[in-house]
Structure formats: C-alpha cells, structure tokens
Scaffold this motif. Structure first.
Motif: not given
Length: 223
Positions: A139-151
């Motif tokens: 939850d902590e990673v998804l709530d406060n982490g940085q989204f990249l979504g890159r290869e």
C-alpha cells in the motif's frame, strides 16, 4: 524506508531490509564449539568402551545423539555471515490472524505472522515497529511511490518498471508461457528506461488484485 501505520488481514508486504544477527551467530559459534568438542569426546569414550567390551548405557547414547544433533543444527548459522536476507525483495502476506480488527491483528502467541507469498516460511513479530524494520507495505509503495510505467533496458531488459520507492522497484513482465507476473526488486545501481509512461499501468487496485491472484496460484502449487 516507509513506516507501517495500518495493518489488515491478508495485507501484502515486501521484505526490504535484512537483519543483522551477528550477535546470535557469535553466541551460536560458542555453543557449536562446545557441542562439537563434547561429541568428539563422547565418541572416543564409546570407542574405548567397545574396545574393552564395556556396556554403554542408553542415557549416554541419547546424550550423544542430542549433542550431535545440536551441532548439526547450529552449523548453518555458524557458517553464515550473520545477516538474515531470506526472501529479501519478495512479497509476504500478513496471515494466521485471530482477529479481524485492524488494531489487533495478532496470530499465535500474540504475534503478527507474515508468510512468504509462496508459503515457504513464516516470521512472527510482536510489534508493528519490528515489522517496519524489515518490511514495507505494498500500500505504501502504491500510495506514495513514484509511478513510471516504462520499459527497462538495464538491469532487466524487456520488463516494465511500474513504481519505485527508494531503491525498491515493482516490475511487470510476462513469462515465456505468456503468464504475467509482478515482482519486487531492490536496485543497487542506476536504472535505464525507454519509451513513455504507459498510463494504463497506473492502477493500484489492479496491481494488488494481481499480486493476491499470484499468491493463490503459488499456494495451490505447494498444497
């Protein structure tokens, strides 16, 4: 890294820190030496008794067996460097709980029990602070982490880096059989990415659902 401020049944965690057990290793080293020395001494005594046709009582044999078993049990700890890194950067699940209350999620012996996603091993903790010293919640990673979504190009080619949180990354890839997998990874070096962000991957609910599905699949293989 992050702090754990809430827990709930079947919550997913990631083990991000190894624990320094060198003090335990050093204590075991002393016990291992004592047990090994005692085993050698008793073995010599048995050989002497057999040579002289003396009767060896069952209590002495049992003591020898127990002492030798203790030496074997301690050998693994003695040979290690004292740092516990078992299932580091892997998914774990809060399980074996006796209450559904988020405030009192405790398992046997008033401890919170975390089990690897595949069900191989479990660890018990008597406080959230002790859990937080080793684990980070998904939850902590998804709530406060940085989204990249890159290869990724380096260090893992052809894999998508979904989120980062400090030196932790959440990876998405497909196995040769086409089955998709999400896996945590700890980075020690830089990461090279290519392409734009795939915004369709920015879906925390879908990611958690996939991880729970992976848990069921892995447990089913073991059971």
């Amino acid at each position: 890294m992050g702090r754990i401020d809430r827990v709930y049944s079947n919550q997913i965690f990631i083990r991000v820190n190894g624990i320094n057990n060198t003090d335990i290793r050093d204590k075991n080293l002393i016990e291992f030496g004592s047990s090994s020395t005692a085993t050698k001494y008793m073995k010599k005594e048995f050989q002497r008794a057999l040579k002289n046709d003396e009767v060896i009582d069952e209590q002495a044999l049992q003591e020898y067996s127990d002492t030798r078993a203790k030496a074997y049990r301690l050998r693994k700890d003695v040979d290690s460097n004292g740092i516990d890194t078992a299932h580091l950067a892997d998914f774990w699940v809060l399980s074996n709980t006796r209450s559904k209350s988020e405030a009192t999620l405790y398992g046997t012996d008033n401890q919170m029990v975390l089990t690897t996603i595949g069900g191989e091993i479990s660890r018990a903790y008597d406080s959230i602070d002790k859990m937080a010293a080793e684990f980070l919640s998904l939850d902590e990673v998804l709530d406060n982490g940085q989204f990249l979504g890159r290869e990724m190009l380096y260090p893992v080619d052809g894999v998508y880096l979904l989120y980062t949180y400090g030196n932790l990354g959440l990876l998405y890839f497909k196995d040769p059989d086409g089955k998709s997998t999400i896996s945590p990874m700890l980075f020690s070096d830089g990461v090279i990415l290519k392409g734009d962000s795939n915004e369709s991957m920015k879906n925390p609910s879908k990611i958690k659902t996939k991880v729970y599905k992976m848990q069921k699949e892995l447990r089913g293989q073991i059971d």
